[in-house]
Motif scaffolding. Structure first.
Motif, PDB file in Angstrom:
ATOM      1  N   MET A  55       1.815  14.815   7.978  1.00  0.00           N
ATOM      2  CA  MET A  55       1.827  15.487   9.277  1.00  0.00           C
ATOM      3  C   MET A  55       2.915  16.548   9.384  1.00  0.00           C
ATOM      4  SD  MET A  55      -0.768  14.194  10.689  1.00  0.00           S
ATOM      5  CE  MET A  55      -0.608  14.719  12.408  1.00  0.00           C
ATOM      6  N   ASP A  56       3.942  16.456   8.550  1.00  0.00           N
ATOM      7  CA  ASP A  56       5.026  17.433   8.604  1.00  0.00           C
ATOM      8  C   ASP A  56       4.652  18.737   7.915  1.00  0.00           C
ATOM      9  OD1 ASP A  56       6.623  15.431   9.830  1.00  0.00           O
ATOM     10  OD2 ASP A  56       7.143  14.651   7.856  1.00  0.00           O
ATOM     11  N   THR A  57       3.790  18.654   6.907  1.00  0.00           N
ATOM     12  CA  THR A  57       3.424  19.847   6.137  1.00  0.00           C
ATOM     13  C   THR A  57       1.947  20.202   6.286  1.00  0.00           C
ATOM     14  OG1 THR A  57       2.931  18.581   4.132  1.00  0.00           O
ATOM     15  CG2 THR A  57       5.219  19.358   4.423  1.00  0.00           C
ATOM     16  N   CYS A  58       1.224  19.413   7.061  1.00  0.00           N
ATOM     17  CA  CYS A  58      -0.224  19.621   7.285  1.00  0.00           C
ATOM     18  C   CYS A  58      -0.994  19.681   5.971  1.00  0.00           C
ATOM     19  CB  CYS A  58      -0.466  20.890   8.103  1.00  0.00           C
ATOM     20  SG  CYS A  58       0.220  20.784   9.760  1.00  0.00           S
ATOM     21  N   SER A  59      -0.630  18.818   5.041  1.00  0.00           N
ATOM     22  CA  SER A  59      -1.323  18.751   3.752  1.00  0.00           C
ATOM     23  C   SER A  59      -1.938  17.363   3.594  1.00  0.00           C
ATOM     24  CB  SER A  59      -0.357  19.050   2.602  1.00  0.00           C
ATOM     25  OG  SER A  59       0.728  18.144   2.612  1.00  0.00           O
ATOM     26  N   GLU A  60      -3.022  17.293   2.829  1.00  0.00           N
ATOM     27  CA  GLU A  60      -3.695  16.015   2.603  1.00  0.00           C
ATOM     28  C   GLU A  60      -3.692  15.679   1.128  1.00  0.00           C
ATOM     29  OE1 GLU A  60      -7.542  16.071   4.479  1.00  0.00           O
ATOM     30  OE2 GLU A  60      -6.632  15.824   6.459  1.00  0.00           O
ATOM     31  N   HIS A  61      -3.534  14.385   0.831  1.00  0.00           N
ATOM     32  CA  HIS A  61      -3.399  13.923  -0.544  1.00  0.00           C
ATOM     33  C   HIS A  61      -4.243  12.678  -0.749  1.00  0.00           C
ATOM     34  CE1 HIS A  61      -0.030  16.695  -0.690  1.00  0.00           C
ATOM     35  NE2 HIS A  61       0.236  16.240   0.519  1.00  0.00           N
ATOM     36  N   ARG A  62      -4.917  12.617  -1.896  1.00  0.00           N
ATOM     37  CA  ARG A  62      -5.721  11.445  -2.246  1.00  0.00           C
ATOM     38  C   ARG A  62      -4.822  10.433  -2.939  1.00  0.00           C
ATOM     39  NH1 ARG A  62     -10.776  11.610  -1.190  1.00  0.00           N
ATOM     40  NH2 ARG A  62     -11.863  13.573  -0.894  1.00  0.00           N
ATOM     41  N   MET A  63      -4.918   9.189  -2.479  1.00  0.00           N
ATOM     42  CA  MET A  63      -4.144   8.110  -3.069  1.00  0.00           C
ATOM     43  C   MET A  63      -5.015   6.865  -3.122  1.00  0.00           C
ATOM     44  SD  MET A  63      -0.451   8.779  -1.302  1.00  0.00           S
ATOM     45  CE  MET A  63       0.384   7.642  -2.346  1.00  0.00           C
ATOM     46  N   VAL A  64      -4.482   5.807  -3.706  1.00  0.00           N
ATOM     47  CA  VAL A  64      -5.157   4.514  -3.738  1.00  0.00           C
ATOM     48  C   VAL A  64      -4.306   3.545  -2.923  1.00  0.00           C
ATOM     49  CG1 VAL A  64      -5.910   2.598  -5.202  1.00  0.00           C
ATOM     50  CG2 VAL A  64      -6.191   4.963  -5.992  1.00  0.00           C
ATOM     51  N   PHE A  65      -4.985   2.817  -2.022  1.00  0.00           N
ATOM     52  CA  PHE A  65      -4.328   1.802  -1.212  1.00  0.00           C
ATOM     53  C   PHE A  65      -4.883   0.465  -1.657  1.00  0.00           C
ATOM     54  CE2 PHE A  65      -3.775  -0.377   3.040  1.00  0.00           C
ATOM     55  CZ  PHE A  65      -2.403  -0.428   2.969  1.00  0.00           C
ATOM     56  N   VAL A  66      -4.008  -0.436  -2.126  1.00  0.00           N
ATOM     57  CA  VAL A  66      -4.470  -1.657  -2.771  1.00  0.00           C
ATOM     58  C   VAL A  66      -3.514  -2.819  -2.486  1.00  0.00           C
ATOM     59  CG1 VAL A  66      -3.291  -1.115  -4.952  1.00  0.00           C
ATOM     60  CG2 VAL A  66      -5.323  -2.590  -4.978  1.00  0.00           C
ATOM     61  N   PHE A  67      -4.063  -4.018  -2.534  1.00  0.00           N
ATOM     62  CA  PHE A  67      -3.249  -5.229  -2.431  1.00  0.00           C
ATOM     63  C   PHE A  67      -2.805  -5.641  -3.821  1.00  0.00           C
ATOM     64  CE2 PHE A  67      -3.011  -9.942  -2.506  1.00  0.00           C
ATOM     65  CZ  PHE A  67      -1.921 -10.083  -1.678  1.00  0.00           C
ATOM     66  N   TRP A  68      -1.503  -5.848  -3.997  1.00  0.00           N
ATOM     67  CA  TRP A  68      -0.966  -6.322  -5.265  1.00  0.00           C
ATOM     68  C   TRP A  68      -0.616  -7.800  -5.097  1.00  0.00           C
ATOM     69  CZ3 TRP A  68       3.071  -2.495  -7.751  1.00  0.00           C
ATOM     70  CH2 TRP A  68       2.384  -1.467  -8.394  1.00  0.00           C
ATOM     71  N   ALA A  69      -1.405  -8.649  -5.723  1.00  0.00           N
ATOM     72  CA  ALA A  69      -1.185 -10.093  -5.622  1.00  0.00           C
ATOM     73  C   ALA A  69       0.175 -10.489  -6.191  1.00  0.00           C
ATOM     74  CB  ALA A  69      -2.306 -10.844  -6.334  1.00  0.00           C
ATOM     75  N   SER A  70       0.626  -9.789  -7.223  1.00  0.00           N
ATOM     76  CA  SER A  70       1.897 -10.144  -7.871  1.00  0.00           C
ATOM     77  C   SER A  70       3.083 -10.039  -6.917  1.00  0.00           C
ATOM     78  CB  SER A  70       2.131  -9.267  -9.103  1.00  0.00           C
ATOM     79  OG  SER A  70       2.202  -7.911  -8.721  1.00  0.00           O
ATOM     80  N   SER A  71       3.028  -9.095  -5.978  1.00  0.00           N
ATOM     81  CA  SER A  71       4.126  -8.939  -5.023  1.00  0.00           C
ATOM     82  C   SER A  71       3.762  -9.476  -3.640  1.00  0.00           C
ATOM     83  CB  SER A  71       4.505  -7.462  -4.898  1.00  0.00           C
ATOM     84  OG  SER A  71       3.440  -6.740  -4.297  1.00  0.00           O
ATOM     85  N   GLY A  72       2.472  -9.748  -3.444  1.00  0.00           N
ATOM     86  CA  GLY A  72       2.022 -10.206  -2.133  1.00  0.00           C
ATOM     87  C   GLY A  72       2.066  -9.108  -1.086  1.00  0.00           C
ATOM     88  N   SER A  73       2.058  -7.858  -1.526  1.00  0.00           N
ATOM     89  CA  SER A  73       2.147  -6.714  -0.621  1.00  0.00           C
ATOM     90  C   SER A  73       1.061  -5.695  -0.940  1.00  0.00           C
ATOM     91  CB  SER A  73       3.509  -6.030  -0.770  1.00  0.00           C
ATOM     92  OG  SER A  73       4.547  -6.912  -0.422  1.00  0.00           O
ATOM     93  N   HIS A  74       0.911  -4.751  -0.045  1.00  0.00           N
ATOM     94  CA  HIS A  74       0.007  -3.631  -0.270  1.00  0.00           C
ATOM     95  C   HIS A  74       0.830  -2.440  -0.747  1.00  0.00           C
ATOM     96  CE1 HIS A  74      -2.580  -6.154   2.176  1.00  0.00           C
ATOM     97  NE2 HIS A  74      -3.587  -5.441   1.733  1.00  0.00           N
ATOM     98  N   VAL A  75       0.175  -1.571  -1.520  1.00  0.00           N
ATOM     99  CA  VAL A  75       0.883  -0.399  -2.039  1.00  0.00           C
ATOM    100  C   VAL A  75       0.008   0.843  -1.942  1.00  0.00           C
ATOM    101  CG1 VAL A  75       2.344  -1.697  -3.634  1.00  0.00           C
ATOM    102  CG2 VAL A  75       0.169  -0.800  -4.431  1.00  0.00           C
ATOM    103  N   PHE A  76       0.688   1.983  -1.781  1.00  0.00           N
ATOM    104  CA  PHE A  76       0.075   3.294  -1.973  1.00  0.00           C
ATOM    105  C   PHE A  76       0.479   3.718  -3.372  1.00  0.00           C
ATOM    106  CE2 PHE A  76       0.438   3.274   2.647  1.00  0.00           C
ATOM    107  CZ  PHE A  76      -0.789   3.797   3.028  1.00  0.00           C
TER     108      PHE A  76
END
Length: 161
Positions: A100-121
């Protein structure tokens, strides 16, 4: 006041606290004093996830880690079933993250990592955000999911230095 319909809009309201500035000798009597409002209050803050970046977020693992409880309460509940299924799979979901600061869009992967018990970009976090924006340990970033656009919104809320 009309109801908020666009999460991207920020609505600000002048606070009653005003700073008085001296204008000649009339200040003592209270006559002729000029009032200048110097504070704003944010009535709607769309950034549901706020995170201070750690060395782990900026390092060789090339991912931004988000706690599972935050993801469940602020992201997954607003996503469609197919996207949630993909996020929870080992492959993850391809998502768009709008800076939102630079008005640019980026493709990423959003996934659950069981090893850490967290989600990551991942898949571009370092290149598209850390390096391009010059992010550092202690910077505070904000992220929210915009259901109507099916994309994440990102902002650098506070620079540590």
């Amino acid at each position: 006041m009309a109801s908020l319909t666009n999460a991207e809009s920020f609505i600000v309201e002048k606070k009653a606290k005003c700073k008085r500035t001296q204008k000649g000798k009339k200040e003592a009597s209270g006559c002729g004093a000029e009032e200048v409002c110097t504070e704003l209050t944010l009535l709607f803050d769309p950034y549901k996830i706020k995170k201070r970046l750690t060395q782990s977020d900026l390092g060789h693992l090339s991912r931004l880690l988000i706690r599972r409880d935050f993801v469940k309460s602020h992201f997954l509940r607003w996503m469609n079933e197919e996207t949630v299924r993909q996020v929870e799979s080992s492959k993850g979901a391809d998502v768009i993250v709008r800076d939102m600061d630079t008005c640019s869009e980026h493709r990423m992967v959003f996934v659950f990592w069981a090893s850490s018990g967290s989600h990551v970009f991942k898949g571009g976090w370092i290149k598209e955000f850390v390096k391009r924006r010059g992010l550092a340990v202690g910077d505070e970033v904000g992220i929210y999911w915009e259901p109507s656009a099916s994309k994440f919104h990102f902002s650098l809320l506070h620079k540590a230095n």
